[in-house]
Design an enzyme around this catalytic site. Sequence first.
Site, PDB file in Angstrom:
ATOM      1  N   TYR A 106       0.817  -0.936   0.164  1.00  0.00           N
ATOM      2  CA  TYR A 106      -0.025   0.231  -0.159  1.00  0.00           C
ATOM      3  C   TYR A 106       0.788   1.179  -0.079  1.00  0.00           C
ATOM      4  CZ  TYR A 106      -4.477   2.552   1.587  1.00  0.00           C
ATOM      5  OH  TYR A 106      -5.318   3.876   1.447  1.00  0.00           O
ATOM      6  N   ARG A 159      -5.656  10.800 -11.448  1.00  0.00           N
ATOM      7  CA  ARG A 159      -4.742  11.098  -9.849  1.00  0.00           C
ATOM      8  C   ARG A 159      -4.696  10.224  -8.784  1.00  0.00           C
ATOM      9  NH1 ARG A 159      -5.295  10.095  -5.008  1.00  0.00           N
ATOM     10  NH2 ARG A 159      -7.208  10.898  -4.712  1.00  0.00           N
ATOM     11  N   LYS A 177      -5.792  -1.664  -2.772  1.00  0.00           N
ATOM     12  CA  LYS A 177      -7.218  -1.223  -1.921  1.00  0.00           C
ATOM     13  C   LYS A 177      -7.267  -2.253  -1.635  1.00  0.00           C
ATOM     14  CE  LYS A 177      -6.727   2.817  -1.380  1.00  0.00           C
ATOM     15  NZ  LYS A 177      -7.345   4.191  -0.273  1.00  0.00           N
ATOM     16  N   GLU A 248     -11.572   5.524  -7.119  1.00  0.00           N
ATOM     17  CA  GLU A 248     -10.993   5.837  -6.617  1.00  0.00           C
ATOM     18  C   GLU A 248      -9.595   6.345  -7.093  1.00  0.00           C
ATOM     19  OE1 GLU A 248     -10.090   3.929  -3.161  1.00  0.00           O
ATOM     20  OE2 GLU A 248      -8.771   5.558  -2.728  1.00  0.00           O
ATOM     21  N   ASP A 249      -8.946   7.548  -6.657  1.00  0.00           N
ATOM     22  CA  ASP A 249      -8.112   8.105  -7.568  1.00  0.00           C
ATOM     23  C   ASP A 249      -8.410   8.591  -8.806  1.00  0.00           C
ATOM     24  OD1 ASP A 249      -7.377   7.792  -5.265  1.00  0.00           O
ATOM     25  OD2 ASP A 249      -4.990   7.538  -5.892  1.00  0.00           O
ATOM     26  N   ASP A 271     -14.295   6.701  -2.456  1.00  0.00           N
ATOM     27  CA  ASP A 271     -13.172   6.856  -1.074  1.00  0.00           C
ATOM     28  C   ASP A 271     -12.086   7.389  -0.024  1.00  0.00           C
ATOM     29  OD1 ASP A 271     -11.770   5.259   1.161  1.00  0.00           O
ATOM     30  OD2 ASP A 271     -10.143   4.629  -0.565  1.00  0.00           O
ATOM     31  N   ASP A 272     -11.640   8.537  -1.694  1.00  0.00           N
ATOM     32  CA  ASP A 272     -11.071   9.528  -1.324  1.00  0.00           C
ATOM     33  C   ASP A 272     -12.046  10.821  -0.746  1.00  0.00           C
ATOM     34  OD1 ASP A 272      -8.726   9.227  -3.117  1.00  0.00           O
ATOM     35  OD2 ASP A 272      -9.584   8.602  -3.968  1.00  0.00           O
ATOM     36  N   ASN A 421       0.041  11.368   0.433  1.00  0.00           N
ATOM     37  CA  ASN A 421       0.413   9.894  -0.492  1.00  0.00           C
ATOM     38  C   ASN A 421       0.988  10.294  -1.236  1.00  0.00           C
ATOM     39  OD1 ASN A 421      -0.791   9.198   2.284  1.00  0.00           O
ATOM     40  ND2 ASN A 421      -2.140   9.021   1.033  1.00  0.00           N
ATOM     41  N   ASN A 465      -4.856   7.361   7.415  1.00  0.00           N
ATOM     42  CA  ASN A 465      -5.386   6.814   6.649  1.00  0.00           C
ATOM     43  C   ASN A 465      -6.678   6.406   6.290  1.00  0.00           C
ATOM     44  OD1 ASN A 465      -4.840   5.116   3.496  1.00  0.00           O
ATOM     45  ND2 ASN A 465      -3.055   5.974   4.071  1.00  0.00           N
TER      46      ASN A 465
HETATM   47  N1  NAI Z   1      -4.463   9.944   3.955  1.00  0.00           N
HETATM   48  C1  NAI Z   1      -5.225   9.473   3.462  1.00  0.00           C
HETATM   49  O1  NAI Z   1      -6.673   8.391   3.482  1.00  0.00           O
HETATM   50  C2  NAI Z   1      -5.709  10.247   1.734  1.00  0.00           C
HETATM   51  C3  NAI Z   1      -4.884  11.277   1.495  1.00  0.00           C
HETATM   52  N2  NAI Z   1      -5.156  11.472  -0.341  1.00  0.00           N
HETATM   53  C4  NAI Z   1      -3.828  12.710  -0.458  1.00  0.00           C
HETATM   54  O2  NAI Z   1      -4.802  13.555  -1.111  1.00  0.00           O
HETATM   55  C5  NAI Z   1      -3.905  14.722  -1.999  1.00  0.00           C
HETATM   56  C6  NAI Z   1      -5.240  14.974  -2.673  1.00  0.00           C
HETATM   57  O3  NAI Z   1      -5.915  13.933  -3.010  1.00  0.00           O
HETATM   58  P1  NAI Z   1      -7.100  14.694  -3.575  1.00  0.00           P
HETATM   59  O4  NAI Z   1      -8.088  15.192  -3.007  1.00  0.00           O
HETATM   60  O5  NAI Z   1      -8.333  13.452  -4.491  1.00  0.00           O
HETATM   61  O6  NAI Z   1      -6.623  15.167  -5.511  1.00  0.00           O
HETATM   62  P2  NAI Z   1      -7.768  16.307  -5.842  1.00  0.00           P
HETATM   63  O7  NAI Z   1      -6.914  16.542  -7.230  1.00  0.00           O
HETATM   64  O8  NAI Z   1      -9.073  15.959  -5.411  1.00  0.00           O
HETATM   65  O9  NAI Z   1      -7.493  17.621  -5.036  1.00  0.00           O
HETATM   66  C7  NAI Z   1      -6.176  18.274  -4.517  1.00  0.00           C
HETATM   67  C8  NAI Z   1      -6.300  20.217  -4.657  1.00  0.00           C
HETATM   68  O10 NAI Z   1      -5.626  20.341  -4.137  1.00  0.00           O
HETATM   69  C9  NAI Z   1      -4.950  21.701  -5.452  1.00  0.00           C
HETATM   70  N3  NAI Z   1      -3.995  21.656  -4.780  1.00  0.00           N
HETATM   71  C10 NAI Z   1      -3.165  21.865  -5.844  1.00  0.00           C
HETATM   72  N4  NAI Z   1      -1.576  22.719  -5.621  1.00  0.00           N
HETATM   73  C11 NAI Z   1      -1.647  23.563  -4.357  1.00  0.00           C
HETATM   74  C12 NAI Z   1      -1.164  24.320  -4.065  1.00  0.00           C
HETATM   75  N5  NAI Z   1       0.041  24.808  -4.704  1.00  0.00           N
HETATM   76  N6  NAI Z   1      -1.920  24.898  -2.833  1.00  0.00           N
HETATM   77  C13 NAI Z   1      -3.266  24.269  -2.799  1.00  0.00           C
HETATM   78  N7  NAI Z   1      -3.843  23.641  -2.898  1.00  0.00           N
HETATM   79  C14 NAI Z   1      -3.472  22.767  -4.414  1.00  0.00           C
HETATM   80  C15 NAI Z   1      -5.554  21.594  -6.141  1.00  0.00           C
HETATM   81  O11 NAI Z   1      -5.975  22.439  -6.679  1.00  0.00           O
HETATM   82  C16 NAI Z   1      -6.838  20.203  -5.895  1.00  0.00           C
HETATM   83  O12 NAI Z   1      -7.973  20.752  -5.499  1.00  0.00           O
HETATM   84  C17 NAI Z   1      -3.154  13.736  -2.523  1.00  0.00           C
HETATM   85  O13 NAI Z   1      -2.120  13.495  -2.340  1.00  0.00           O
HETATM   86  C18 NAI Z   1      -3.847  11.941  -1.769  1.00  0.00           C
HETATM   87  O14 NAI Z   1      -2.757  11.364  -1.700  1.00  0.00           O
HETATM   88  C19 NAI Z   1      -6.189  11.704  -0.852  1.00  0.00           C
HETATM   89  C20 NAI Z   1      -7.510  10.567  -0.320  1.00  0.00           C
HETATM   90  C21 NAI Z   1      -6.715   9.869   0.943  1.00  0.00           C
HETATM   91  C1  PYR Z   2      -5.396   6.752   0.110  1.00  0.00           C
HETATM   92  C2  PYR Z   2      -5.746   7.472  -0.173  1.00  0.00           C
HETATM   93  O1  PYR Z   2      -6.405   6.639  -1.136  1.00  0.00           O
HETATM   94  C3  PYR Z   2      -5.166   8.033  -1.661  1.00  0.00           C
HETATM   95  O2  PYR Z   2      -4.105   8.495  -0.571  1.00  0.00           O
HETATM   96  O3  PYR Z   2      -5.440   8.632  -2.565  1.00  0.00           O
HETATM   97 MG    MG Z   3      -6.868   7.075  -3.027  1.00  0.00          MG
END
Ligand code: NAI
Ligand code: PYR
Ligand code: MG
Length: 568
Positions: A106, A159, A177, A248-249, A271-272, A421, A465
């Site tokens: 993962y 993504r 996943k 997802e993603d 999930d996100d 991540n 996470n």
């Molecule tokens: N810890 C966890 O369980 C999870 C972590 N994530 C992580 O969160 C991150 C984002 O995922 P999503 O929201 O699905 O992606 P997304 O693409 O929907 O959202 C990312 C957002 O960040 C913004 N962004 C980009 N550069 C920026 C900057 N310099 N300043 C401010 N905002 C900025 C984008 O415009 C966008 O709105 C990824 O790295 C993902 O791995 C996502 C889901 C679960």
């Molecule tokens: C953990 C997860 O779903 C992500 O980083 O997109």
């Molecule tokens: Mg994800």
Amino acid sequence: MYELPAFGSDSPIRTHLTGYDLVTKPMLNKGMAFSERERDVFRLHGLLPPHIGTIDEQIERRLRVMRAFNTDFERYAFLRDLQDTNETLFYAVLIRHFDELLPLVYTPTVGEGCQHFSEIWRKPRGLFLSYPNRHRIREILSDSRFDHVRVIVVSDGERILGLGDQGAGGMGIPIGKLSLYTGCAGIHPDLTLPILLDVGTNNHERLTNPLYIGWRHERIVGAEYDVFVEEFVSAVIERWPNVLLQWEDFAGSNASRMLAKYRDRLCTFNDDIQGTAAIAASTLLAAINVTGIPLTHQRIAVLGAGSAGCGISSLLLRVMVDAGLNEEQARKAFFLVDRNGLLLEGMEGITPAQTPFVQQRDVVKDWSLGKPDQIGLFDVVRNAKPTVLIGVSGQTGAFTEPVVREMAQNVERPVIFPLSNPTSRSEATPQQLIEWTDGRALIGTGSPFAPVQWHDRRFDIDQTNNSYIFPGVGLGVLAAGAKRVTDAMFMVAGKVVADMSPTVSDPHGRLLPPVDQLRAVSVAVARAVAIQAQADGVADVCDEATLDKRIQAIVWEPRYRPYELVVA
Ligand SMILES: NC(=O)C1=CN([C@@H]2O[C@H](COP(=O)(O)OP(=O)(O)OC[C@H]3O[C@@H](n4cnc5c(N)ncnc54)[C@H](O)[C@@H]3O)[C@@H](O)[C@H]2O)C=CC1
Ligand SMILES: CC(=O)C(=O)O
Ligand SMILES: [Mg+2]
């Protein structure tokens, strides 16, 4: 080919496969653990070395080989191969060594797995639904091997974690996943199906790599994309009317659009958006046990107002309303910062998911700003004085030293969750956060980090996470026979994990149960989710004892069962 037994039981597996066909079937292969009698009956003599082994011995052998590799990526590839060779053994190793293996199957290593998926592809697992095959989706899904499928994880690879567009290589994520569905919640591998919607890629490196396995075409978008996804979803509903479909993603607006479009047509969730929200809520509720600042007094800054940022904010807003605020008061507590700075009323390009969280211009009119035309994260921290800072931007190092130090000046125990991540995309490292806050930060990270030693103190780092949530949600949905997934099901999932936080009884404890307890966490989540599904009217009601029996009956343990030959 073979009959799935009752999963919790040790009753024999009946199969007509023999010889090479049996040992090359990952779900049935036992390697050298086939008994003498089985070797007679299934004609395995000679195919296997004479030694008769045990699963414990096999686990040790595989661990030794795995540990001898130099890089985690090699370990990832090795484990993927084990999964495709002997699935029972793969899960036995995973479950007994969660701490060591979770970061390999993962996040973070799965990210590299996706980036290099084309180089290591060896055997079919899951389905690639490529745009040129759009007229064949029903035919592809009709394969009888998929008759038992109950849970699908689908991605279009656009993504992948914070690593951007990986095209068909994104398949590593649905596979990873679903490995957690089995590893954490005990859902039998044959009930799961990873799917990659191969709609092209805009990743130049992938397109020009001669080894790239996907459709070599730029991404299709707009109406063509929507028609393709519609074709996929309607084929899924036709093939498996009661399946659970996890998105997802997906990038940007596709994630929330698809969720809104399909959540009333089948049993589905993103999930996100939803899983991440639940675990962020759990970790915040756990932190509140330490800080003592009630939810109704929290001010929350979120960097990255995309799927995860808006999902987290929506769920926290509901929890705040449940805690006594009215909706207007609760909205004022959120400061969402995206590429163009703080989301403000009247700003261009605000998405429907962001709309509830735009701040009024009045609120910021007296703020002191670095630049007059844009309100950045530092400005938000200086003026709004958030108690909680959440990063879901995918931007490495975005929680800078000035930002964190400023926050720590205003708040006794800053709650800081760099959730992006993989590790390389984290908004800050725990080491930095601890140093910049003099050890006062309460931290949750998206990917795993080693404990931090600071002066004479050791800080265990919790992994905020969605892996704490989605496997249990899946198990709960299956056990309840839920027809839909409601927001309240995620709310209770988040609360159950918070209730399992060591901080409930010890304010110095870590925020979340450690990952080696993910199986117990998933069962507790499943129970609560199933009960909520009944309360929400999306599942038939049964008593809790029956529910527990159903959960137990689904949970599969990775151990070898005896085999019986079925003569055709
Ligand atoms: N810890 C966890 O369980 C999870 C972590 N994530 C992580 O969160 C991150 C984002 O995922 P999503 O929201 O699905 O992606 P997304 O693409 O929907 O959202 C990312 C957002 O960040 C913004 N962004 C980009 N550069 C920026 C900057 N310099 N300043 C401010 N905002 C900025 C984008 O415009 C966008 O709105 C990824 O790295 C993902 O791995 C996502 C889901 C679960
Ligand atoms: C953990 C997860 O779903 C992500 O980083 O997109
Ligand atoms: Mg994800």
